[in-house]
Design a protein around this motif. Structure first.
Motif, mmCIF file in Angstrom:
data_model
loop_
_atom_site.group_PDB
_atom_site.id
_atom_site.type_symbol
_atom_site.label_atom_id
_atom_site.label_comp_id
_atom_site.label_asym_id
_atom_site.label_seq_id
_atom_site.Cartn_x
_atom_site.Cartn_y
_atom_site.Cartn_z
ATOM 1 N N VAL A 262 0.971 -1.144 0.011
ATOM 2 C CA VAL A 262 0.035 -0.058 0.030
ATOM 3 C C VAL A 262 0.977 1.225 -0.037
ATOM 4 O O VAL A 262 0.700 2.011 -0.805
ATOM 5 C CB VAL A 262 -0.949 -0.008 1.133
ATOM 6 C CG1 VAL A 262 -1.633 1.363 1.443
ATOM 7 C CG2 VAL A 262 -1.815 -1.119 1.096
ATOM 8 N N LYS A 263 1.740 1.119 0.957
ATOM 9 C CA LYS A 263 2.607 2.440 1.178
ATOM 10 C C LYS A 263 3.367 2.946 -0.354
ATOM 11 O O LYS A 263 3.577 4.049 -0.428
ATOM 12 C CB LYS A 263 3.638 2.386 2.337
ATOM 13 C CG LYS A 263 4.632 3.435 2.591
ATOM 14 C CD LYS A 263 5.532 3.042 3.706
ATOM 15 C CE LYS A 263 6.534 4.115 3.766
ATOM 16 N NZ LYS A 263 6.161 5.561 3.796
ATOM 17 N N SER A 264 3.868 1.829 -1.023
ATOM 18 C CA SER A 264 4.764 2.179 -2.350
ATOM 19 C C SER A 264 3.596 2.760 -3.374
ATOM 20 O O SER A 264 4.519 3.282 -4.127
ATOM 21 C CB SER A 264 5.219 0.836 -2.504
ATOM 22 O OG SER A 264 4.458 -0.046 -2.975
ATOM 23 N N ASN A 265 2.411 2.797 -3.015
ATOM 24 C CA ASN A 265 1.699 3.433 -4.137
ATOM 25 C C ASN A 265 1.156 4.862 -3.727
ATOM 26 O O ASN A 265 0.468 5.659 -4.356
ATOM 27 C CB ASN A 265 0.325 2.367 -4.530
ATOM 28 C CG ASN A 265 0.716 1.547 -5.167
ATOM 29 O OD1 ASN A 265 1.043 1.468 -6.469
ATOM 30 N ND2 ASN A 265 0.894 0.352 -4.589
ATOM 31 N N MET A 266 1.702 5.123 -2.432
ATOM 32 C CA MET A 266 1.225 6.526 -1.575
ATOM 33 C C MET A 266 2.074 7.298 -1.639
ATOM 34 O O MET A 266 1.596 8.355 -1.295
ATOM 35 C CB MET A 266 0.487 6.126 -0.303
ATOM 36 C CG MET A 266 -0.631 5.056 -0.150
ATOM 37 S SD MET A 266 -2.111 5.434 -1.063
ATOM 38 C CE MET A 266 -2.780 6.423 -0.051
ATOM 39 N N ASP A 267 3.483 7.186 -1.754
ATOM 40 C CA ASP A 267 4.437 7.943 -1.577
ATOM 41 C C ASP A 267 5.690 7.655 -2.188
ATOM 42 O O ASP A 267 5.725 6.779 -2.944
ATOM 43 C CB ASP A 267 4.878 8.491 -0.002
ATOM 44 C CG ASP A 267 5.376 7.393 0.696
ATOM 45 O OD1 ASP A 267 6.486 6.918 0.361
ATOM 46 O OD2 ASP A 267 4.822 6.848 1.715
ATOM 47 N N SER A 268 6.634 8.509 -2.388
ATOM 48 C CA SER A 268 8.031 8.173 -3.077
ATOM 49 C C SER A 268 9.155 8.212 -2.143
ATOM 50 O O SER A 268 10.296 8.718 -2.334
ATOM 51 C CB SER A 268 8.194 9.268 -3.894
ATOM 52 O OG SER A 268 7.023 9.248 -5.135
ATOM 53 N N GLY A 269 9.020 8.021 -0.954
ATOM 54 C CA GLY A 269 9.903 7.589 0.335
ATOM 55 C C GLY A 269 10.290 9.212 1.070
ATOM 56 O O GLY A 269 9.769 10.290 0.763
ATOM 57 N N MET A 270 10.961 8.956 2.087
ATOM 58 C CA MET A 270 11.204 10.076 3.264
ATOM 59 C C MET A 270 12.407 10.545 2.750
ATOM 60 O O MET A 270 13.584 9.934 2.327
ATOM 61 C CB MET A 270 11.213 9.064 4.574
ATOM 62 C CG MET A 270 11.350 10.338 5.717
ATOM 63 S SD MET A 270 11.755 9.284 7.142
ATOM 64 C CE MET A 270 10.332 8.143 7.221
ATOM 65 N N PHE A 271 12.590 11.903 2.825
ATOM 66 C CA PHE A 271 13.653 12.603 2.714
ATOM 67 C C PHE A 271 15.004 12.197 3.432
ATOM 68 O O PHE A 271 14.759 11.772 4.678
ATOM 69 C CB PHE A 271 13.353 14.416 2.773
ATOM 70 C CG PHE A 271 14.654 15.119 2.966
ATOM 71 C CD1 PHE A 271 15.502 15.071 1.985
ATOM 72 C CD2 PHE A 271 15.103 15.974 4.034
ATOM 73 C CE1 PHE A 271 16.496 16.069 1.754
ATOM 74 C CE2 PHE A 271 16.112 16.741 4.029
ATOM 75 C CZ PHE A 271 16.893 16.833 2.804
ATOM 76 N N LEU A 272 15.956 12.110 2.883
ATOM 77 C CA LEU A 272 17.296 11.460 3.590
ATOM 78 C C LEU A 272 17.682 12.273 4.738
ATOM 79 O O LEU A 272 17.984 11.408 5.584
ATOM 80 C CB LEU A 272 18.362 11.319 2.327
ATOM 81 C CG LEU A 272 19.442 10.786 2.799
ATOM 82 C CD1 LEU A 272 19.431 9.167 3.267
ATOM 83 C CD2 LEU A 272 20.870 10.699 1.689
ATOM 84 N N GLY A 273 17.485 13.596 4.754
ATOM 85 C CA GLY A 273 17.921 14.233 5.994
ATOM 86 C C GLY A 273 16.983 13.736 7.167
ATOM 87 O O GLY A 273 17.709 13.721 8.289
ATOM 88 N N ILE A 274 15.766 13.466 7.055
ATOM 89 C CA ILE A 274 14.828 13.203 7.919
ATOM 90 C C ILE A 274 15.204 11.832 8.446
ATOM 91 O O ILE A 274 15.310 11.595 9.601
ATOM 92 C CB ILE A 274 13.518 13.149 7.421
ATOM 93 C CG1 ILE A 274 13.053 14.741 7.256
ATOM 94 C CG2 ILE A 274 12.487 12.517 8.545
ATOM 95 C CD1 ILE A 274 11.625 14.839 6.895
ATOM 96 N N GLN A 275 15.529 10.880 7.513
ATOM 97 C CA GLN A 275 16.090 9.591 8.041
ATOM 98 C C GLN A 275 17.141 9.689 8.766
ATOM 99 O O GLN A 275 17.292 9.046 9.741
ATOM 100 C CB GLN A 275 16.315 8.694 6.463
ATOM 101 C CG GLN A 275 14.981 8.564 5.950
ATOM 102 C CD GLN A 275 15.297 7.588 4.623
ATOM 103 O OE1 GLN A 275 15.665 6.418 5.284
ATOM 104 N NE2 GLN A 275 15.026 7.977 3.501
ATOM 105 N N LYS A 276 18.241 10.326 8.312
ATOM 106 C CA LYS A 276 19.466 10.460 9.338
ATOM 107 C C LYS A 276 19.342 11.272 10.566
ATOM 108 O O LYS A 276 19.931 10.721 11.477
ATOM 109 C CB LYS A 276 20.411 11.543 8.270
ATOM 110 C CG LYS A 276 21.376 10.843 7.027
ATOM 111 C CD LYS A 276 21.946 9.928 7.234
ATOM 112 C CE LYS A 276 22.681 9.368 5.913
ATOM 113 N NZ LYS A 276 23.620 8.255 6.308
ATOM 114 N N GLY A 277 18.168 12.147 10.389
ATOM 115 C CA GLY A 277 17.978 12.486 11.883
ATOM 116 C C GLY A 277 17.319 11.641 12.983
ATOM 117 O O GLY A 277 17.624 11.561 14.027
ATOM 118 N N ALA A 278 16.501 10.867 12.081
ATOM 119 C CA ALA A 278 15.980 9.673 13.064
ATOM 120 C C ALA A 278 16.851 8.714 13.490
ATOM 121 O O ALA A 278 16.599 8.214 14.530
ATOM 122 C CB ALA A 278 14.809 9.027 12.074
#
Length: 381
Positions: A262-278
């Motif tokens: 489902v998710k792969s049809n709803m967005d195009s991934g999370m910004f890399l900077g946010i992932q690094k912050g996480a």
């Protein structure tokens, strides 16, 4: 134009969306409104989280599309976090799906597992989005009552009396919002046994496990839980990253993969900077949580004082970032909240927003400075 989707017939605008329009209008008129209604942390993330975002944003190669499952380092960070704090082993390649906040996960889960007419058990009181998501996919919300007499836990004896043949999924949430009720291993075991016996997928929503709680826990720590349960988690509260929109769904690979479709049809991934912050946030040590809870503890003490002034009864064993309080007189929670807003320019949340079992209660957020809470106390005095 030929009209709106029938789905909108079954849901209303989110209470806070409507009420905050009124609050903003009062503020625009010069009224000194203090908002203790929303659970949006007012404290900043750790400096290492900000630095990770800044460093990534400065790299010209960081701004492209990202994978739907997040970068491997983020999944590994979630796996390490679950092992360190919950004692739960997760395969970062198959059992962890980073999300843009756990709220999107509620909708994605509903889309992945529910068909029109399926039934879903939803706590009353509970987070309103559970029911909204169910209704959006044209399934049926079946509310199960929680009450103070039973420590805000499901009454399994009563649940078993119902026809559960059409129930496909059950939402649970501990530490519980809005009441702050804790879960222990015994409760989690009962929930898992109930799910297995009736072939009901259990979804545990777990964003508050570190707030004023000295023993964070996960339902996946129960033996055999992965066979029947998924868990949502979030950095919104534990890392003060509500606006960043970072969470995760964890559990059995087959179940997580269904949500990924489902998710792969709803967005195009999370910004890399946010992932690094996480990743930086997930690496924080116990001193971070101790400092956070020292602040929330001081605020809670002041809210308890405020509740006494308002002749409210609070549950001092509760945890999380809210104080749940019972109105002692016959006034409705809606009237009580409206009077506070009108007479003292204080906004808190009426309990009935969270379901019929919330009637007669109000909820205070701890996401406000001690200075502001003291100001409210002085207004009431």
């Amino acid at each position: 134009m030929k009209g709106f989707s029938n789905r909108l017939t079954y849901i209303e605008e989110y209470y806070f969306s409507k009420k905050l329009k009124e609050v903003r209008q009062l503020i625009s008129e010069g009224k000194p409104v203090i908002n203790m209604g929303i659970g949006s942390p007012d404290l900043p993330p750790h400096p290492s989280v900000i630095k990770a975002l800044q460093d990534t944003a400065s790299d010209s190669l960081s701004h492209g599309y990202q994978g739907y499952q997040g970068i491997p380092e983020l999944r590994k960070a979630f796996a390490d976090f679950y092992q360190k704090y919950y004692g739960v082993d997760l395969n970062p390649n198959a059992e962890i799906l980073p999300l843009m906040g756990s709220k999107e996960g509620i909708v994605h889960i509903s889309m992945a597992f529910l068909n029109a007419g399926d039934e879903v058990l939803i706590p009353n009181p509970g987070y309103p989005t559970y029911a909204s998501a169910v209704q959006l996919v044209e399934a049926k919300a079946v509310f199960y009552d929680l009450d103070k007499i039973n420590d805000w836990q499901p009454n399994f004896a009563e649940l078993k009396k119902n026809d559960l043949s059409k129930v496909k999924l059950m939402w649970v949430n501990y530490p519980h919002m809005p009441t702050g009720a804790r879960a222990n291993q015994d409760l989690f075991e009962k929930i898992i046994q109930f799910g297995k016996k009736h072939n009901i997928l259990i979804i545990h929503d777990n964003p508050y496990s570190f707030i004023l709680e000295d023993k964070p826990s996960s339902i996946l720590s129960i033996n055999g839980a992965k066979e029947i349960a998924l868990e949502l988690n979030s950095l919104s509260k534990t890392a003060n990253m509500a606006g960043w929109r970072v969470g995760a769904l964890v559990g059995k690979a087959e179940l997580v993969d269904a949500v990924l479709k489902v998710k792969s049809n709803m967005d195009s991934g999370m910004f890399l900077g946010i992932q690094k912050g996480a990743i930086a946030a997930l690496s924080l040590g116990q001193d971070w949580y101790a400092s956070l809870n020292e602040t929330y503890g001081k605020r809670r003490n002041l809210v308890w004082e405020l509740a006494d002034l308002l002749d409210l009864e609070v549950e001092k064993e509760a945890v999380g970032m809210f104080v749940w309080a019972k109105i002692k007189n016959d006034k409705t929670d809606i009237d009580f909240v409206d009077e506070l807003l009108d007479q003292h320019h204080l906004f808190i949340t009426p309990g009935s927003v969270f379901g019929s079992q919330g009637k007669g209660y109000v909820r205070f957020s701890l996401c406000i400075s001690e200075k502001k809470i003291e100001e409210v106390i002085n207004r009431i005095k």
